[in-house]
Motif scaffolding. Sequence first.
Motif, PDB file in Angstrom:
ATOM      1  N   SER A 139       0.822  -1.219   0.000  1.00 53.47           N
ATOM      2  CA  SER A 139       0.000   0.000   0.000  1.00 53.47           C
ATOM      3  C   SER A 139       0.845   1.253   0.000  1.00 53.47           C
ATOM      4  O   SER A 139       0.384   2.332  -0.393  1.00 53.47           O
ATOM      5  CB  SER A 139      -0.929   0.008   1.220  1.00 53.47           C
ATOM      6  OG  SER A 139      -1.802  -1.107   1.200  1.00 53.47           O
ATOM      7  N   MET A 142       1.115   3.789  -2.862  1.00 52.18           N
ATOM      8  CA  MET A 142       0.067   4.779  -3.137  1.00 52.18           C
ATOM      9  C   MET A 142      -0.322   5.558  -1.890  1.00 52.18           C
ATOM     10  O   MET A 142      -0.524   6.776  -1.943  1.00 52.18           O
ATOM     11  CB  MET A 142      -1.159   4.064  -3.716  1.00 52.18           C
ATOM     12  CG  MET A 142      -2.369   4.948  -3.950  1.00 52.18           C
ATOM     13  SD  MET A 142      -3.730   4.014  -4.709  1.00 52.18           S
ATOM     14  CE  MET A 142      -5.049   5.226  -4.627  1.00 52.18           C
ATOM     15  N   ALA A 143      -0.423   4.878  -0.775  1.00 50.11           N
ATOM     16  CA  ALA A 143      -0.906   5.502   0.462  1.00 50.11           C
ATOM     17  C   ALA A 143       0.245   6.133   1.243  1.00 50.11           C
ATOM     18  O   ALA A 143       1.393   5.676   1.155  1.00 50.11           O
ATOM     19  CB  ALA A 143      -1.611   4.464   1.329  1.00 50.11           C
ATOM     20  N   PRO A 144      -0.041   7.170   2.030  1.00 48.73           N
ATOM     21  CA  PRO A 144       0.995   7.771   2.886  1.00 48.73           C
ATOM     22  C   PRO A 144       1.364   6.833   4.032  1.00 48.73           C
ATOM     23  O   PRO A 144       0.691   5.842   4.289  1.00 48.73           O
ATOM     24  CB  PRO A 144       0.315   9.044   3.396  1.00 48.73           C
ATOM     25  CG  PRO A 144      -1.142   8.760   3.319  1.00 48.73           C
ATOM     26  CD  PRO A 144      -1.325   7.883   2.125  1.00 48.73           C
ATOM     27  N   ALA A 147      -1.227   5.867   6.730  1.00 50.34           N
ATOM     28  CA  ALA A 147      -2.249   4.927   6.279  1.00 50.34           C
ATOM     29  C   ALA A 147      -1.692   3.513   6.228  1.00 50.34           C
ATOM     30  O   ALA A 147      -2.389   2.540   6.564  1.00 50.34           O
ATOM     31  CB  ALA A 147      -2.772   5.345   4.909  1.00 50.34           C
ATOM     32  N   MET A 188      -8.242   2.051   0.468  1.00 50.62           N
ATOM     33  CA  MET A 188      -7.502   2.508  -0.708  1.00 50.62           C
ATOM     34  C   MET A 188      -8.418   3.250  -1.678  1.00 50.62           C
ATOM     35  O   MET A 188      -8.008   4.258  -2.295  1.00 50.62           O
ATOM     36  CB  MET A 188      -6.843   1.317  -1.398  1.00 50.62           C
ATOM     37  CG  MET A 188      -5.812   0.594  -0.526  1.00 50.62           C
ATOM     38  SD  MET A 188      -4.464   1.663   0.018  1.00 50.62           S
ATOM     39  CE  MET A 188      -3.612   1.951  -1.529  1.00 50.62           C
ATOM     40  N   GLY A 191      -9.064   6.652  -0.185  1.00 49.34           N
ATOM     41  CA  GLY A 191      -7.890   7.518  -0.308  1.00 49.34           C
ATOM     42  C   GLY A 191      -7.693   8.038  -1.714  1.00 49.34           C
ATOM     43  O   GLY A 191      -7.298   9.202  -1.913  1.00 49.34           O
ATOM     44  N   GLY A 192      -7.968   7.157  -2.696  1.00 43.51           N
ATOM     45  CA  GLY A 192      -7.760   7.589  -4.065  1.00 43.51           C
ATOM     46  C   GLY A 192      -8.813   8.575  -4.535  1.00 43.51           C
ATOM     47  O   GLY A 192      -8.501   9.541  -5.257  1.00 43.51           O
ATOM     48  N   LEU A 195      -9.104  11.514  -0.825  1.00 43.43           N
ATOM     49  CA  LEU A 195      -7.890  12.132  -0.289  1.00 43.43           C
ATOM     50  C   LEU A 195      -6.835  12.392  -1.364  1.00 43.43           C
ATOM     51  O   LEU A 195      -5.788  12.965  -1.077  1.00 43.43           O
ATOM     52  CB  LEU A 195      -7.306  11.241   0.813  1.00 43.43           C
ATOM     53  CG  LEU A 195      -8.249  10.951   1.993  1.00 43.43           C
ATOM     54  CD1 LEU A 195      -7.550  10.070   3.007  1.00 43.43           C
ATOM     55  CD2 LEU A 195      -8.698  12.267   2.648  1.00 43.43           C
ATOM     56  N   TRP A 197      -4.939  10.217  -3.127  1.00 42.02           N
ATOM     57  CA  TRP A 197      -3.745   9.365  -3.162  1.00 42.02           C
ATOM     58  C   TRP A 197      -3.490   8.915  -4.594  1.00 42.02           C
ATOM     59  O   TRP A 197      -4.403   8.501  -5.318  1.00 42.02           O
ATOM     60  CB  TRP A 197      -3.901   8.132  -2.277  1.00 42.02           C
ATOM     61  CG  TRP A 197      -4.073   8.434  -0.819  1.00 42.02           C
ATOM     62  CD1 TRP A 197      -3.895   9.636  -0.207  1.00 42.02           C
ATOM     63  CD2 TRP A 197      -4.480   7.515   0.178  1.00 42.02           C
ATOM     64  NE1 TRP A 197      -4.164   9.530   1.129  1.00 42.02           N
ATOM     65  CE2 TRP A 197      -4.511   8.232   1.406  1.00 42.02           C
ATOM     66  CE3 TRP A 197      -4.806   6.173   0.192  1.00 42.02           C
ATOM     67  CZ2 TRP A 197      -4.857   7.643   2.622  1.00 42.02           C
ATOM     68  CZ3 TRP A 197      -5.150   5.564   1.377  1.00 42.02           C
ATOM     69  CH2 TRP A 197      -5.177   6.294   2.593  1.00 42.02           C
ATOM     70  N   THR A 198      -2.247   8.975  -5.009  1.00 41.87           N
ATOM     71  CA  THR A 198      -1.885   8.517  -6.348  1.00 41.87           C
ATOM     72  C   THR A 198      -0.593   7.703  -6.275  1.00 41.87           C
ATOM     73  O   THR A 198       0.246   7.942  -5.393  1.00 41.87           O
ATOM     74  CB  THR A 198      -1.649   9.716  -7.298  1.00 41.87           C
ATOM     75  OG1 THR A 198      -0.654  10.589  -6.736  1.00 41.87           O
ATOM     76  CG2 THR A 198      -2.939  10.489  -7.519  1.00 41.87           C
ATOM     77  N   PRO A 199      -0.423   6.749  -7.160  1.00 43.27           N
ATOM     78  CA  PRO A 199       0.808   5.942  -7.164  1.00 43.27           C
ATOM     79  C   PRO A 199       2.038   6.804  -7.415  1.00 43.27           C
ATOM     80  O   PRO A 199       1.962   7.818  -8.102  1.00 43.27           O
ATOM     81  CB  PRO A 199       0.588   4.945  -8.309  1.00 43.27           C
ATOM     82  CG  PRO A 199      -0.915   4.902  -8.501  1.00 43.27           C
ATOM     83  CD  PRO A 199      -1.390   6.289  -8.170  1.00 43.27           C
TER      84      PRO A 199
END
Length: 199
Positions: A139, A142-144, A147, A188, A191-192, A195, A197-199
């Motif tokens: 994860s 993509m995720a901080p 997360a 996920m 988040g995408g 929030l 979130w991007t790869p």
Amino acid sequence: MHLRTFRAGDLEALLGLTGRALIEATSAAMRAAGCVVAWASTGGDDAHASARAAYAAGGFTPLPTVFYSRVLQQVPRGRPGSRDVPGGPGLSARSSPLRTRRAGAHSVCMTTRRQPGFVLAIVLAAVAHLVAGYFYLASGLMAPLWAVVLLLVWWAVLTVVGVRLVQRRSYLVLLVPVVAAVSWFGLMSFGGQVLGWTP
């Protein structure tokens, strides 16, 4: 396997078995069920001397173990299944620590057999949960960091829940990897989409 309290005299009259024959028949049934050790407990007072002698003759070894009991509440007189017993008026004979049943005993055993279906369920759940764990670790692509840490903590919690379900021999263990997968996908996706979130 657990055998409930019995009185050898009653069973002898009902089944025609003596105390020794009853012990042997019970031991054979436990052995056939896959038990490797059998325990039997009975009273240490004079009223249970014959029961102790029967177990000793049946090959049981006495252990220096003390069992403690405590009366937690009184049962009103007249309640079905209750009567006055040593230990206090109005106490249930089933809950009294001073209950004395001639040749009465509790027997338990430890078994090594598991149901094949449940073993398969454990394997499937473990493999699926490990696969979910791989996605949890990935994860971070993509995720901080916060997360990822949250996901790993949640995965560990689900692992503990799964172990406890296995100990209870519950097929609900199969739901653990499902919950893990749904939780990962939900976070996920949130988040995408929310929030950013991007790869």
